[in-house]
Scaffold this motif. Structure first.
Motif, mmCIF file in Angstrom:
data_model
loop_
_atom_site.group_PDB
_atom_site.id
_atom_site.type_symbol
_atom_site.label_atom_id
_atom_site.label_comp_id
_atom_site.label_asym_id
_atom_site.label_seq_id
_atom_site.Cartn_x
_atom_site.Cartn_y
_atom_site.Cartn_z
ATOM 1 N N GLY A 65 68.246 23.961 7.700
ATOM 2 C CA GLY A 65 69.207 22.866 7.706
ATOM 3 C C GLY A 65 68.561 21.504 7.875
ATOM 4 N N LEU A 66 67.293 21.403 7.501
ATOM 5 C CA LEU A 66 66.566 20.140 7.591
ATOM 6 C C LEU A 66 66.378 19.555 6.200
ATOM 7 C CD1 LEU A 66 63.753 21.394 10.014
ATOM 8 C CD2 LEU A 66 65.887 20.247 10.654
ATOM 9 N N VAL A 67 66.102 18.260 6.145
ATOM 10 C CA VAL A 67 65.817 17.630 4.850
ATOM 11 C C VAL A 67 64.350 17.248 4.718
ATOM 12 C CG1 VAL A 67 68.147 16.799 4.455
ATOM 13 C CG2 VAL A 67 66.537 15.353 5.696
ATOM 14 N N ALA A 68 63.614 17.226 5.827
ATOM 15 C CA ALA A 68 62.200 16.858 5.734
ATOM 16 C C ALA A 68 61.466 17.299 6.991
ATOM 17 C CB ALA A 68 62.032 15.352 5.534
ATOM 18 N N PHE A 69 60.141 17.387 6.864
ATOM 19 C CA PHE A 69 59.267 17.766 7.974
ATOM 20 C C PHE A 69 57.949 17.030 7.783
ATOM 21 C CE2 PHE A 69 55.895 20.411 9.776
ATOM 22 C CZ PHE A 69 56.393 20.721 11.035
ATOM 23 N N VAL A 70 57.446 16.447 8.858
ATOM 24 C CA VAL A 70 56.156 15.749 8.833
ATOM 25 C C VAL A 70 55.271 16.384 9.891
ATOM 26 C CG1 VAL A 70 54.958 13.540 8.975
ATOM 27 C CG2 VAL A 70 57.323 13.619 8.140
ATOM 28 N N GLY A 71 54.237 17.060 9.462
ATOM 29 C CA GLY A 71 53.400 17.811 10.380
ATOM 30 C C GLY A 71 52.537 16.931 11.266
ATOM 31 N N ASP A 72 52.338 17.381 12.484
ATOM 32 C CA ASP A 72 51.432 16.689 13.391
ATOM 33 C C ASP A 72 50.015 16.695 12.806
ATOM 34 O OD1 ASP A 72 53.483 16.268 15.183
ATOM 35 O OD2 ASP A 72 53.032 18.057 16.377
ATOM 36 N N GLY A 73 49.349 15.560 12.915
ATOM 37 C CA GLY A 73 48.006 15.426 12.377
ATOM 38 C C GLY A 73 47.955 14.950 10.940
ATOM 39 N N SER A 74 49.122 14.769 10.321
ATOM 40 C CA SER A 74 49.148 14.299 8.928
ATOM 41 C C SER A 74 48.603 12.871 8.828
ATOM 42 C CB SER A 74 50.578 14.325 8.380
ATOM 43 O OG SER A 74 51.074 15.649 8.303
ATOM 44 N N ILE A 75 47.957 12.594 7.714
ATOM 45 C CA ILE A 75 47.480 11.238 7.422
ATOM 46 C C ILE A 75 48.379 10.680 6.324
ATOM 47 C CG2 ILE A 75 45.559 9.845 6.566
ATOM 48 C CD1 ILE A 75 43.665 11.905 7.765
ATOM 49 N N LEU A 76 49.279 9.784 6.707
ATOM 50 C CA LEU A 76 50.243 9.239 5.757
ATOM 51 C C LEU A 76 49.721 8.026 4.992
ATOM 52 C CD1 LEU A 76 53.541 9.546 7.836
ATOM 53 C CD2 LEU A 76 52.314 11.283 6.513
ATOM 54 N N PRO A 77 48.977 7.100 5.613
ATOM 55 C CA PRO A 77 48.509 5.922 4.856
ATOM 56 C C PRO A 77 47.548 6.328 3.740
ATOM 57 C CG PRO A 77 48.312 5.559 7.224
ATOM 58 C CD PRO A 77 48.594 7.009 7.031
ATOM 59 N N ILE B 17 63.390 16.418 10.414
ATOM 60 C CA ILE B 17 64.486 15.490 10.132
ATOM 61 C C ILE B 17 65.671 16.318 9.648
ATOM 62 C CG2 ILE B 17 65.263 13.538 8.736
ATOM 63 C CD1 ILE B 17 62.412 12.580 8.574
ATOM 64 N N PRO B 18 66.755 16.343 10.413
ATOM 65 C CA PRO B 18 67.898 17.184 10.051
ATOM 66 C C PRO B 18 68.739 16.554 8.946
ATOM 67 C CG PRO B 18 68.375 15.978 12.055
ATOM 68 C CD PRO B 18 66.955 15.646 11.697
ATOM 69 N N GLN B 19 69.618 17.352 8.390
ATOM 70 C CA GLN B 19 70.595 16.823 7.452
ATOM 71 C C GLN B 19 71.444 15.765 8.157
ATOM 72 O OE1 GLN B 19 72.766 20.239 6.096
ATOM 73 N NE2 GLN B 19 71.036 21.104 4.965
ATOM 74 N N GLY B 20 71.925 14.804 7.393
ATOM 75 C CA GLY B 20 72.722 13.738 7.979
ATOM 76 C C GLY B 20 72.173 12.382 7.594
ATOM 77 N N ILE B 21 72.371 11.409 8.482
ATOM 78 C CA ILE B 21 71.982 10.025 8.216
ATOM 79 C C ILE B 21 70.847 9.641 9.153
ATOM 80 C CG2 ILE B 21 72.788 7.637 8.129
ATOM 81 C CD1 ILE B 21 75.671 8.898 7.887
ATOM 82 N N THR B 22 69.685 9.398 8.595
ATOM 83 C CA THR B 22 68.489 9.066 9.369
ATOM 84 C C THR B 22 68.034 7.654 9.033
ATOM 85 O OG1 THR B 22 67.751 11.363 9.482
ATOM 86 C CG2 THR B 22 66.073 9.666 9.815
ATOM 87 N N LEU B 23 67.769 6.868 10.072
ATOM 88 C CA LEU B 23 67.208 5.538 9.889
ATOM 89 C C LEU B 23 65.758 5.529 10.352
ATOM 90 C CD1 LEU B 23 70.064 3.260 11.340
ATOM 91 C CD2 LEU B 23 69.885 4.289 9.061
ATOM 92 N N ILE B 24 64.907 4.842 9.591
ATOM 93 C CA ILE B 24 63.535 4.585 10.012
ATOM 94 C C ILE B 24 63.453 3.076 10.266
ATOM 95 C CG2 ILE B 24 61.100 4.731 9.391
ATOM 96 C CD1 ILE B 24 61.864 6.962 7.398
#
Length: 573
Positions: free
Chosen positions: A197-209, A250-257
């Motif tokens: 029931g999630l829309v996204a997942f960001v793993g610990d240790g990920s390098i996003l930049p 990040i669960p389903q629904g409305i998420t703000l960053i």
């Protein structure tokens, strides 16, 4: 071998003698090279070729390709190895100079993968073994064949590449397995995230930049801040090969960053928008996965819109212009963003990704003072903030970067703060700032639209009847006959080879599935089934095209929607 003797024989002959090489040529080791289409002269597009290596010779363990995901990953790895060998050996460098009569051509080119692992036609696993496709600009001096140079490329350099890239015994077995397992882990993680029931997942240790604005490679690990999930959002998942991983769910629904400028808000969203794809080991985003149906939405001033019902967002236009079947060759920021959302929903998207910086301000929100000055019945736009909860109730989630509009706290289910590239959960603090909003009721109806096949034509003025020309100019432009399909605002295209496939998919869809009554969503369903059953060779059967990569249905639909000649008819019921 026979190919060598043929090339020596035609050395110095007129260029058309290269047609003597058309067909397959077997090498003593048991693999073969096939000259599929010979260019007509030295200045024409290069000749298409492929090699076939029987599995009995390639000898890859069946466990490396025992399902679709692993097979795609293995072929991706082999493409990268082969491209690397071609580049390091200088085989991709063409002869040039000395005027018209000087040597030219001689370069071997292969589709080079990006960071994403996509289904491709550059290397494929077939029933007979491994098939690798490439082009060769057959060398010439003027219009005379340089047979010895061609022989050096095709009978000396190419066999070396084949032996080093396509035989399992020549490869680093641990690296192959690591690549395949890594991709399968990502696919498993995305599936588990959806099932949870999630829309996204960001793993610990990920390098996003990323390394730079024009590079999708990761920032140096010594400089980058590795992602760490806020404790309140941390979840664990068990992957088939990597084992247990933790990260931000990040669960389903409305998420703000939210957060200050330059603190990593857009960097996080950009990672999520490409989280619909698997990536190579070492990319830094191996544990960043997003709902496969997520679509990036933005304002797109000037785009054409055809027969879209934008009435959930826009009504009461001046001079009585209706919005239930809205068309314009030059959409404004707000109407283009409304159309982009309605088109995405029509194609089945379940997650909207929006960055406030690229959205139309008047489409996102209307503040209270403006509402006091301009009465609601005088304002055609119902802003996204008034509809986002209804979308959520209908199963459509939103992840939005919000930097300057606190009104969205009133509708948020989750608020993530980015500060110095570190994430924290500030939902509770944001909830203290909430103010009640009136319920706008239902979202509104979604119209289905049937594309009209007779409005899709890639013929150029002056060309012979029946001849159509589709080409690409980089990742974001399709030249479709005399028209250009601009895809600059389609941010989830990962590779220009996807764009090339999209251009030809428009022709396939028109000829096979558009009957004037079938809705666009069903046309895309049928295209995807065709690709599932026949692969990307369905686009050009028997042509051995080596530079296709599989696009998503959403990007194919976006290209159709942006073809300025296209006409739709709304399908009722």
């Amino acid at each position: 071998n026979d190919l060598y003797q043929t090339l020596r024989r035609i050395d110095g002959a007129g260029y058309k003698a290269y047609h003597d090489t058309l067909g397959g040529w077997t090498f003593p080791e048991g693999w073969s090279v096939h000259m599929d289409k010979i260019q007509s002269d030295p200045f024409a597009p290069p000749s298409r070729c492929h090699v076939q290596v029987p599995q009995s010779l390639a000898n890859f363990p069946p466990s490396l390709f025992n399902n679709k995901v692993r097979c795609v990953a293995l072929c991706d790895y082999l493409s990268r190895v082969m491209c690397g060998l071609v580049k390091r050996g200088g085989l991709d460098q063409a002869a040039a100079g000395q005027g018209w009569s000087g040597p030219k051509g001689g370069d071997l080119q292969m589709d080079t993968p990006t960071q994403q692992v996509l289904e491709r036609t550059s290397v494929m696993m077939t029933s007979s073994g491994i098939e690798a496709r490439f082009t060769v600009a057959l060398p010439a001096a003027g219009r005379s064949i340089l047979g010895q140079k061609a022989a050096q490329i095709l009978t000396e350099a190419l066999p070396t590449v084949v032996k080093q890239a396509l035989l399992y015994q020549s490869l680093d077995a641990k690296a192959v397995l690591r690549h395949v397992d890594c991709v399968e882990d990502q696919d498993s993680l995305r599936r588990q995230v959806t099932e949870a029931g999630l829309v996204a997942f960001v793993g610990d240790g990920s390098i996003l930049p990323r390394a730079s604005g024009n590079s999708d490679a990761p920032m140096d690990a010594q400089q980058a801040i590795k992602f760490q999930s806020p404790p309140s959002l941390q979840r664990q998942f068990a992957l088939p090969h990597r084992g247990t991983v933790t990260g931000m769910a990040i669960p389903q629904g409305i998420t703000l960053i939210v957060g200050g400028g330059f603190h990593g808000k857009s960097t996080l969203l950009q990672a999520l928008q490409l989280g619909v794809y698997n990536v190579i080991p070492g990319d830094g985003r191996e544990l960043v996965v997003t709902d496969a149906s997520a679509v990036t939405i933005r304002a797109e001033d000037g785009r054409s819109v055809e027969s879209v019902d934008i009435s959930p967002f826009i009504n009461n236009l001046p001079f009585g212009k209706q919005t239930t079947d809205f068309s314009t060759p030059d959409a404004s920021g707000s109407t283009s963003q409304a159309a982009n959302i309605l088109e995405a929903l029509e194609m089945g998207a379940k997650t909207m990704l929006i960055d406030e910086d690229t959205a139309a301000t008047n489409f996102m929100v209307r503040d209270k003072r403006m509402m006091q000055l301009v009465a609601s019945h005088k304002e055609p736009i119902t802003p996204y903030i008034a509809k986002v909860r209804q979308l959520s109730r209908d199963g459509v989630s939103s992840i939005m970067v919000i930097g300057g509009c606190g009104d969205y706290f009133d509708v948020a289910d989750l608020v993530i703060m980015q500060e110095n590239y570190a994430a924290s959960d500030v939902t509770q603090q944001a909830s203290l700032l909430k103010q009640p909003l009136p319920d706008e009721g239902s979202f509104g109806k979604l119209a289905k639209r049937a594309p009209q096949s007779d409005t899709i034509n890639a013929a150029r003025e002056g060309d012979r009847p029946g001849h159509e020309k589709v080409a690409i100019n980089g990742k974001h432009m399709i030249r479709f006959g005399d028209l250009e399909i601009g895809l600059e605002s389609v941010h989830q295209l990962a590779d220009k080879s996807q764009t090339r496939a999209i251009g030809d998919a428009l022709i396939l869809a028109r000829d096979s599935y558009m009957d004037g009554r079938t809705p666009l969503s069903e046309v895309l369903d049928k295209l995807e089934r065709r690709f599932d059953e026949q692969g990307l060779d369905a686009l050009m059967p028997g042509r051995f095209i080596g530079n296709y990569a599989r696009p998503r249905r959403y990007e194919m639909g976006m290209a159709i929607n942006r073809l300025r000649s296209i006409k739709f008819k709304q399908v009722r019921g």
